[in-house]
Write an enzyme that holds these catalytic residues in place. Structure first.
Site, PDB file in Angstrom:
ATOM      1  N   TYR A 399       0.838  -1.199   0.000  1.00 20.42           N
ATOM      2  CA  TYR A 399       0.000   0.000   0.000  1.00 20.42           C
ATOM      3  C   TYR A 399       0.876   1.253   0.000  1.00 20.42           C
ATOM      4  CZ  TYR A 399      -4.175  -2.798   0.705  1.00 20.42           C
ATOM      5  OH  TYR A 399      -5.202  -3.684   0.526  1.00 20.42           O
ATOM      6  N   TYR A 496      -9.165  -9.995   0.831  1.00 25.76           N
ATOM      7  CA  TYR A 496      -9.124 -10.302  -0.596  1.00 25.76           C
ATOM      8  C   TYR A 496      -9.232 -11.800  -0.853  1.00 25.76           C
ATOM      9  CZ  TYR A 496      -8.141  -5.703  -2.608  1.00 25.76           C
ATOM     10  OH  TYR A 496      -8.248  -4.409  -3.052  1.00 25.76           O
ATOM     11  N   HIS A 554      -2.983   0.848  -4.020  1.00 27.45           N
ATOM     12  CA  HIS A 554      -2.039  -0.227  -3.709  1.00 27.45           C
ATOM     13  C   HIS A 554      -1.768  -1.024  -4.971  1.00 27.45           C
ATOM     14  CE1 HIS A 554      -6.119  -1.817  -3.187  1.00 27.45           C
ATOM     15  NE2 HIS A 554      -5.636  -3.012  -3.494  1.00 27.45           N
ATOM     16  N   HIS A 556      -1.306  -5.203  -6.585  1.00 22.34           N
ATOM     17  CA  HIS A 556      -1.344  -6.659  -6.456  1.00 22.34           C
ATOM     18  C   HIS A 556      -0.269  -7.188  -7.399  1.00 22.34           C
ATOM     19  CE1 HIS A 556      -5.361  -6.616  -4.451  1.00 22.34           C
ATOM     20  NE2 HIS A 556      -5.538  -5.540  -5.219  1.00 22.34           N
ATOM     21  N   HIS A 719      -3.717  -0.889  -8.269  1.00 22.17           N
ATOM     22  CA  HIS A 719      -5.147  -0.832  -7.965  1.00 22.17           C
ATOM     23  C   HIS A 719      -5.532   0.557  -7.461  1.00 22.17           C
ATOM     24  CE1 HIS A 719      -8.809  -2.996  -5.969  1.00 22.17           C
ATOM     25  NE2 HIS A 719      -9.148  -1.954  -6.702  1.00 22.17           N
TER      26      HIS A 719
END
Length: 757
Positions: A399, A496, A554, A556, A719
């Site tokens: 993040y 998630y 953030h 992934h 994201h």
């Protein structure tokens, strides 16, 4: 691998409240004796079958793994995968309910007409440890004088035999002359211990304490943290300042603390977790009610809070935001059936899957999930090597918010928590299509007890558009459908849920898709709309996606470890860069399209950011197709999706996370094969002080020229949150590909040549 699932998550309701005129046929006889009848709905659902009633045709459709059954009440014959099967006892109706004999399941589903599952005659050397082998390994380890009663188990997995021996088994049926071994990783308090057990000879081969490393977070740590929080007066006082009087309504999320060279004030040798919290308001979605600017630091050894970090009080967002449909009216959708009336096109023999020209081994690992091994393609009768082993290598979700409750958040989901352990059972008809075969898997829990995960992996075939098509003017259309075989696995890590698909194409391509869904991790703020006074500051690091809620920006980032053996172990990394060059051959054109081709000779040069305008191949310089081109596979780290990470990690180079986890920032890595190099983040990444993964593996800069190499492919998304993802996020996919490149002599899906008469 696993066994076919005995449970079905799909809640199929029999539509039997209709004017059926079938009378109860009592007594019912089979082989001269009275049959014992049981309710069809309950019996078959417990068996894991789908049961559907067609009111128009007045028949039942029963689907279980590879079996597709049609049967009418009162009929003496059922149709199983397109073939008639005589029933000892017909299906009968009483009070609008269907009844079957207690032998029905055995008669129909064990009839031999379903050939999906075959008996394994030669156990594959990479088969995951069985429940009995896990128990055996634990017994041997516990018998050691060095074992302490409170020791917990992080991982218990197969220690694989030599690669050469496994390939000889897969291709030449040669037995593996090596004993089965278990690799055992334990936690004695905060200390890691590695052990190796010889299962064949029932003995402990090694016992090795590991220094300067922290182990995984285990499932019982979550319960310990919640108990510590519930009994802390200091924490109760902190939440009371935020208007919360009942601390037992606080839901805790224990997180790893990262590494900041002591700037966070934490002891490096302590086993610590940082705890952020949410308020349970009864809406089923505590994630929507973050208790902001409050972090408790818990020492797992001392079983207490050692520090509470606080910022300015932000009111907890209290608006109910259920995501389970409790406050919604579900849309009326007509049924869509996927049928395979003659059975599956694939077979599962033990842990081996055979589909069309593909053969591969499938097993489950408690850290990285499914392992795809000994992958071969049958090219006109010749089994050709493609990949020795492929799996998720590791992943991270970092993040970008520097605030007190966010700066340390960089979840190494597989390396810190074990994504295989956190496997989410697959719901038939929702998480995977209704024609999927669902496989149970067995791993060890933290006490060393075998734990079966129901419906851990789904395997299914699907239509995927046209494989090829051409319509010549005035001639018949030429086209054929594309089919794909999908191996699907889902892991839920906190908020998630991650869906991973391994997709095998008939044309030799392998796709790897990663999908993120679930609930966004959100931040409580003062602003309700973007017109509020605090909105600009509140959204500096994210998007306002609800009143008083910001979705923080953030990434992934996924990395896949791919031990490709392209038609053999010795391969080279080849670059092909399309370029524009001047036309020197005459004519009206001033420029041409050409390709610069060259080898990338060492590990450090191989670590690259992905340029979609270029081509990278793993080639076998010792094998050629019939035109003389080296056989190859193209490596495509990004083949579509949302917000690609092609430019790498969103961190400054002086960040510690940047130094500890180099794999984030480049999408292609290739290293020389070493069996112990398995994780891009390193074997023990929790609180690591330096890169013990790909940065370390490539540091010696070994040659990649005509050698056994491993491809590490990094992909993912940056994201940036949006309102359409709240309160639950539609699955966002990112796609990668491994594509044959002059591996074949022609279009591989044309089929075999007709034999001359």
């Amino acid at each position: 691998m696993g066994s076919p699932s005995l449970y079905s998550a799909r809640k199929t309701t029999l539509a039997l409240a209709v004017a059926l005129s079938f009378a109860w046929q009592a007594p019912v006889f089979a082989h001269g004796g009275e049959a014992h009848m049981v309710p069809m709905d309950k019996t078959l659902k417990e068996f894991g079958a789908d049961v559907q009633w067609d009111d128009y045709a007045q028949l039942f459709t029963l689907i279980k793994d590879g079996a597709y059954v049609k049967v009418k009440p009162g009929a003496q014959t059922a149709i199983v995968n397109g073939q008639p099967l005589a029933l000892q006892v017909p299906v009968v109706m009483k009070d609008n309910k269907a009844w079957v004999s207690d032998t029905f399941i055995n008669d129909v589903f064990q009839s031999g007409l379903d050939q999906t599952f075959q008996v394994e005659k030669r156990p594959h050397p990479l088969n995951a440890l069985t429940a009995d082998e896990i128990k055996q390994a634990v017994e041997i380890v516990k018998a050691s004088a060095d074992f302490k009663p409170n020791t917990r188990f992080t991982e218990i997995s197969l220690l694989p035999p030599d690669k050469e021996a496994v390939w000889a088994f897969a291709l030449e049926n040669k037995p593996v002359d090596q004993p089965r071994k278990a690799d055992v990783i334990m936690l004695d308090g905060k200390h890691i211990i590695e052990a190796v057990v010889d299962l064949q000879n029932n003995k402990l081969l090694s016992w090795q304490p590991i220094k300067d490393a922290h182990g995984m977070v285990l499932l019982d740590d979550f319960a310990s943290v919640q108990n510590i929080i519930n009994n802390s007066e200091e924490f109760a006082a902190a939440v009371k300042k935020r208007g919360i009087t009942d601390a037992k309504k606080v839901i805790t999320t224990p997180l790893t603390v990262g590494y900041f060279d002591g700037k966070d004030g934490l002891k490096q040798d302590a086993r610590l977790l940082k705890v952020i919290s949410y308020l349970d308001v009864g809406d089923g979605n505590y994630w929507a009610h973050p208790i902001e600017n409050l972090v408790a630091v818990v020492d797992l050894e001392q079983k207490k809070i050692v520090k509470i970090e606080e910022g300015p009080v932000v009111p907890v967002p209290m608006t109910a935001r259920p995501f389970d449909g409790r406050d919604r009216v579900a849309p009326a959708v007509k049924p869509m059936q996927i049928i395979e009336p003659e059975g599956k096109n694939y077979t599962i023999t033990g842990d081996m899957i055979h589909w069309r020209n593909w053969d591969f081994h499938l097993s489950m690992n408690s850290r990285v999930g499914p392992m795809i091994s000994t992958v071969t393609y049958n090219d006109n009768g010749t089994k050709r090597k493609v990949m020795y082993e492929g799996s998720l290598g590791g992943m991270i979700v970092p993040y970008g918010d520097p605030d007190i409750g966010w700066y340390f958040k960089a979840y190494l989901d597989s390396g810190d928590y074990g994504m295989g352990t956190l496997t989410s059972p697959i719901a038939r008809g929702k998480d995977a299509p209704s024609n999927a075969v669902l496989l149970n898997e067995t791993i060890a829990d933290y006490t060393g007890v075998p734990m079966e995960i129901p419906r851990a992996i789904a395997v299914f075939e699907r239509y995927a558009g046209p494989e090829y098509k051409h319509q010549e003017m005035g001639q018949p259309n030429v086209s054929t459908e594309r089919r794909e075989l999908v191996v699907r696995w889902i892991s839920t890590v906190g908020n998630y849920d991650y869906i991973f698909d391994w997709i095998f194409h008939e044309n030799g391509t392998i796709g790897i898709d990663a999908g993120a869904t679930g609930i966004e991790a959100v931040k409580g703020v003062k602003a309700k709309t973007m017109h509020d006074e605090t909105a600009k500051d509140d959204t500096r690091y994210g998007t306002l996606i609800d009143h008083n809620i910001v979705g923080t920006t953030h990434q992934h980032i996924y990395n896949f470890r791919l031990d490709l053996d392209v038609d053999g172990e010795n391969n080279s990394l080849v670059a092909m860069d399309p370029v524009v060059k001047p036309n020197t051959a005459g004519g009206p054109r001033t420029s041409t399209m050409q390709v610069n081709q060259y080898n990338i000779g060492n590990e450090q040069d191989a670590a690259q950011k992905f340029d979609p305008g270029t081509i990278r191949l793993l080639s076998n310089p010792n094998k050629e197709n019939r035109m003389g081109n080296p056989v190859s596979y193209q490596i495509i780290p990004y083949a579509g999706g949302t917000h690609p990470v092609a430019k790498g990690a969103q961190f400054a180079p002086d960040e510690w996370i940047y130094h500890r986890l180099s794999f984030m920032d480049k999408q292609l890595w290739v290293t020389r094969y070493h069996p112990g190099e398995r994780f891009p983040e390193g074997k023990y990444p929790n609180r690591s002080t330096h890169d013990t993964g790909l940065g370390q593996y490539s540091k010696d800069n070994e040659s990649l020229d005509n050698t056994d190499a491993v491809v590490w492919m990094t992909t993912g998304t940056t994201h940036v949150a949006r309102a359409e993802e709240w309160p639950i996020m539609p699955t966002e996919w990112v796609h990668t590909l491994l594509k044959p490149w002059n591996f074949f002599d022609e279009t591989p899906t044309l089929g075999a040549l007709k034999k001359d008469k």
